[in-house]
Design a protein around this motif. Sequence first.
Motif, PDB file in Angstrom:
ATOM      1  N   LEU A 128     109.962  15.537-109.298  1.00  0.00           N
ATOM      2  CA  LEU A 128     110.530  16.529-108.379  1.00  0.00           C
ATOM      3  C   LEU A 128     111.600  15.885-107.496  1.00  0.00           C
ATOM      4  O   LEU A 128     111.428  14.759-107.031  1.00  0.00           O
ATOM      5  N   THR A 129     112.660  16.624-107.244  1.00  0.00           N
ATOM      6  CA  THR A 129     113.682  16.138-106.317  1.00  0.00           C
ATOM      7  C   THR A 129     113.273  16.496-104.893  1.00  0.00           C
ATOM      8  O   THR A 129     112.448  17.400-104.667  1.00  0.00           O
ATOM      9  N   THR A 130     113.872  15.814-103.938  1.00  0.00           N
ATOM     10  CA  THR A 130     113.624  16.126-102.530  1.00  0.00           C
ATOM     11  C   THR A 130     113.981  17.578-102.244  1.00  0.00           C
ATOM     12  O   THR A 130     113.242  18.289-101.551  1.00  0.00           O
ATOM     13  N   ALA A 131     115.088  18.045-102.801  1.00  0.00           N
ATOM     14  CA  ALA A 131     115.517  19.439-102.580  1.00  0.00           C
ATOM     15  C   ALA A 131     114.494  20.429-103.135  1.00  0.00           C
ATOM     16  O   ALA A 131     114.201  21.445-102.497  1.00  0.00           O
ATOM     17  N   GLU A 132     113.942  20.143-104.316  1.00  0.00           N
ATOM     18  CA  GLU A 132     112.930  21.039-104.901  1.00  0.00           C
ATOM     19  C   GLU A 132     111.703  21.121-103.994  1.00  0.00           C
ATOM     20  O   GLU A 132     111.160  22.212-103.767  1.00  0.00           O
ATOM     21  N   ILE A 133     111.276  19.968-103.494  1.00  0.00           N
ATOM     22  CA  ILE A 133     110.104  19.945-102.620  1.00  0.00           C
ATOM     23  C   ILE A 133     110.389  20.705-101.331  1.00  0.00           C
ATOM     24  O   ILE A 133     109.585  21.531-100.889  1.00  0.00           O
ATOM     25  N   GLU A 134     111.543  20.458-100.724  1.00  0.00           N
ATOM     26  CA  GLU A 134     111.899  21.135 -99.461  1.00  0.00           C
ATOM     27  C   GLU A 134     112.018  22.647 -99.648  1.00  0.00           C
ATOM     28  O   GLU A 134     111.565  23.423 -98.807  1.00  0.00           O
ATOM     29  N   ASP A 135     112.644  23.073-100.763  1.00  0.00           N
ATOM     30  CA  ASP A 135     112.765  24.513-101.034  1.00  0.00           C
ATOM     31  C   ASP A 135     111.389  25.153-101.215  1.00  0.00           C
ATOM     32  O   ASP A 135     111.137  26.262-100.730  1.00  0.00           O
ATOM     33  N   TYR A 136     110.507  24.446-101.905  1.00  0.00           N
ATOM     34  CA  TYR A 136     109.163  24.981-102.128  1.00  0.00           C
ATOM     35  C   TYR A 136     108.400  25.098-100.814  1.00  0.00           C
ATOM     36  O   TYR A 136     107.762  26.120-100.549  1.00  0.00           O
ATOM     37  N   ILE A 137     108.504  24.089 -99.977  1.00  0.00           N
ATOM     38  CA  ILE A 137     107.829  24.131 -98.677  1.00  0.00           C
ATOM     39  C   ILE A 137     108.364  25.281 -97.833  1.00  0.00           C
ATOM     40  O   ILE A 137     107.603  26.005 -97.184  1.00  0.00           O
ATOM     41  N   SER A 138     109.685  25.502 -97.891  1.00  0.00           N
ATOM     42  CA  SER A 138     110.274  26.592 -97.093  1.00  0.00           C
ATOM     43  C   SER A 138     109.826  27.969 -97.581  1.00  0.00           C
ATOM     44  O   SER A 138     109.909  28.951 -96.853  1.00  0.00           O
ATOM     45  N   SER A 139     109.302  28.051 -98.814  1.00  0.00           N
ATOM     46  CA  SER A 139     108.770  29.329 -99.314  1.00  0.00           C
ATOM     47  C   SER A 139     107.463  29.702 -98.616  1.00  0.00           C
ATOM     48  O   SER A 139     107.037  30.846 -98.657  1.00  0.00           O
ATOM     49  N   GLY A 140     106.790  28.692 -98.005  1.00  0.00           N
ATOM     50  CA  GLY A 140     105.513  28.933 -97.336  1.00  0.00           C
ATOM     51  C   GLY A 140     104.315  28.869 -98.264  1.00  0.00           C
ATOM     52  O   GLY A 140     103.169  28.904 -97.811  1.00  0.00           O
ATOM     53  N   GLU A 141     104.546  28.773 -99.561  1.00  0.00           N
ATOM     54  CA  GLU A 141     103.446  28.818-100.526  1.00  0.00           C
ATOM     55  C   GLU A 141     102.440  27.662-100.415  1.00  0.00           C
ATOM     56  O   GLU A 141     101.255  27.868-100.654  1.00  0.00           O
ATOM     57  N   PRO A 142     102.857  26.444-100.057  1.00  0.00           N
ATOM     58  CA  PRO A 142     101.912  25.322-100.098  1.00  0.00           C
ATOM     59  C   PRO A 142     100.773  25.352 -99.080  1.00  0.00           C
ATOM     60  O   PRO A 142      99.792  24.643 -99.255  1.00  0.00           O
ATOM     61  N   PHE A 143     100.873  26.151 -98.042  1.00  0.00           N
ATOM     62  CA  PHE A 143     100.028  25.921 -96.877  1.00  0.00           C
ATOM     63  C   PHE A 143      98.576  26.358 -96.958  1.00  0.00           C
ATOM     64  O   PHE A 143      97.768  25.915 -96.177  1.00  0.00           O
ATOM     65  N   ASP A 144      98.201  27.173 -97.896  1.00  0.00           N
ATOM     66  CA  ASP A 144      96.775  27.504 -98.014  1.00  0.00           C
ATOM     67  C   ASP A 144      96.218  27.043 -99.354  1.00  0.00           C
ATOM     68  O   ASP A 144      95.265  27.598 -99.871  1.00  0.00           O
ATOM     69  N   LYS A 145      96.838  25.987 -99.901  1.00  0.00           N
ATOM     70  CA  LYS A 145      96.450  25.538-101.233  1.00  0.00           C
ATOM     71  C   LYS A 145      96.179  24.046-101.273  1.00  0.00           C
ATOM     72  O   LYS A 145      96.942  23.246-100.741  1.00  0.00           O
ATOM     73  N   ALA A 146      95.093  23.684-101.937  1.00  0.00           N
ATOM     74  CA  ALA A 146      94.765  22.273-102.127  1.00  0.00           C
ATOM     75  C   ALA A 146      95.904  21.588-102.870  1.00  0.00           C
ATOM     76  O   ALA A 146      96.444  22.136-103.829  1.00  0.00           O
ATOM     77  N   GLY A 147      96.288  20.410-102.397  1.00  0.00           N
ATOM     78  CA  GLY A 147      97.365  19.671-103.043  1.00  0.00           C
ATOM     79  C   GLY A 147      98.748  20.222-102.759  1.00  0.00           C
ATOM     80  O   GLY A 147      99.729  19.750-103.300  1.00  0.00           O
ATOM     81  N   SER A 148      98.833  21.240-101.936  1.00  0.00           N
ATOM     82  CA  SER A 148     100.103  21.839-101.501  1.00  0.00           C
ATOM     83  C   SER A 148     100.848  22.629-102.571  1.00  0.00           C
ATOM     84  O   SER A 148     102.056  22.812-102.472  1.00  0.00           O
ATOM     85  N   TYR A 149     100.146  23.096-103.612  1.00  0.00           N
ATOM     86  CA  TYR A 149     100.858  23.929-104.587  1.00  0.00           C
ATOM     87  C   TYR A 149      99.925  24.960-105.195  1.00  0.00           C
ATOM     88  O   TYR A 149      98.715  24.789-105.229  1.00  0.00           O
ATOM     89  N   GLY A 150     100.538  26.044-105.652  1.00  0.00           N
ATOM     90  CA  GLY A 150      99.812  27.087-106.360  1.00  0.00           C
ATOM     91  C   GLY A 150     100.388  27.224-107.758  1.00  0.00           C
ATOM     92  O   GLY A 150     101.554  27.577-107.913  1.00  0.00           O
ATOM     93  N   ILE A 151      99.577  26.951-108.768  1.00  0.00           N
ATOM     94  CA  ILE A 151     100.039  27.025-110.156  1.00  0.00           C
ATOM     95  C   ILE A 151     100.373  28.458-110.555  1.00  0.00           C
ATOM     96  O   ILE A 151     101.190  28.687-111.441  1.00  0.00           O
ATOM     97  N   GLN A 152      99.780  29.434-109.872  1.00  0.00           N
ATOM     98  CA  GLN A 152     100.002  30.832-110.212  1.00  0.00           C
ATOM     99  C   GLN A 152     101.241  31.393-109.522  1.00  0.00           C
ATOM    100  O   GLN A 152     101.624  32.527-109.757  1.00  0.00           O
ATOM    101  N   GLY A 153     101.906  30.585-108.688  1.00  0.00           N
ATOM    102  CA  GLY A 153     103.102  31.028-107.981  1.00  0.00           C
ATOM    103  C   GLY A 153     104.290  30.159-108.344  1.00  0.00           C
ATOM    104  O   GLY A 153     104.440  29.711-109.483  1.00  0.00           O
ATOM    105  N   LEU A 154     105.124  29.898-107.342  1.00  0.00           N
ATOM    106  CA  LEU A 154     106.310  29.071-107.557  1.00  0.00           C
ATOM    107  C   LEU A 154     105.960  27.649-107.989  1.00  0.00           C
ATOM    108  O   LEU A 154     106.754  26.983-108.646  1.00  0.00           O
ATOM    109  N   GLY A 155     104.787  27.183-107.626  1.00  0.00           N
ATOM    110  CA  GLY A 155     104.337  25.848-108.024  1.00  0.00           C
ATOM    111  C   GLY A 155     104.263  25.674-109.525  1.00  0.00           C
ATOM    112  O   GLY A 155     104.268  24.538-110.033  1.00  0.00           O
ATOM    113  N   ALA A 156     104.223  26.764-110.276  1.00  0.00           N
ATOM    114  CA  ALA A 156     104.204  26.699-111.737  1.00  0.00           C
ATOM    115  C   ALA A 156     105.438  25.969-112.269  1.00  0.00           C
ATOM    116  O   ALA A 156     105.398  25.362-113.337  1.00  0.00           O
TER     117      ALA A 156
END
Length: 189
Positions: A128-156
């Motif tokens: 993952l690039t820094t930009a990909e990680i930052e964009d994903y964090i700005s989506s808000g998706e990581p915050f209620d998920k173990a490991g900071s990602y949701g496979i069923q969402g953008l984390g896929a």
Amino acid sequence: MKKLILASGSPRRKQLLEQGQLQFSISTSTVDETITEPLNPEEVVEQLSLRKAQDVFSRFDDSIIIGADTIVSINGTILGKPKDEEEAFQMLQQLSGNEHDVYTGVAILSKEKTIVFHERTIVSFWELTTAEIEDYISSGEPFDKAGSYGIQGLGALFVKKINGDYFNVVGLPLARTVRELQNFQNSIS
């Protein structure tokens, strides 16, 4: 037939049980999820899922309770839900280009019986690039998920491959849970 209660407020677990065509209600556990003793990931998820189920069982002791807990583990380090953006960034950076394990523990209990089990799924991430990680964090998706990602969402978009039960990574090993529940209900009726 006893009433079935899911001891979780997770919308993903609710959706999975609905997909399994189960009739259930929800009562969220408020149990402390702190683990103080040194346990391996399998023991952690089994202990936490049992604690959650027991917490809800204390209020509904005439029902069958399902408790579940999911964690991500990489190189022996357990990654829970991130506290803030910085922690989410660190977790995703750690997962980048690497393989990690996702464990979900499930506890099913009633007055008559208790069973506890876990599933493990191996997940590989693309680099993952820094930009990909930052964009994903700005989506808000990581915050209620173990490991900071949701496979069923953008984390896929980060997942290179998985080995094991996809639904386990979402938060509940659905097929095994339904089978275990059927066996459980047959054994107490």
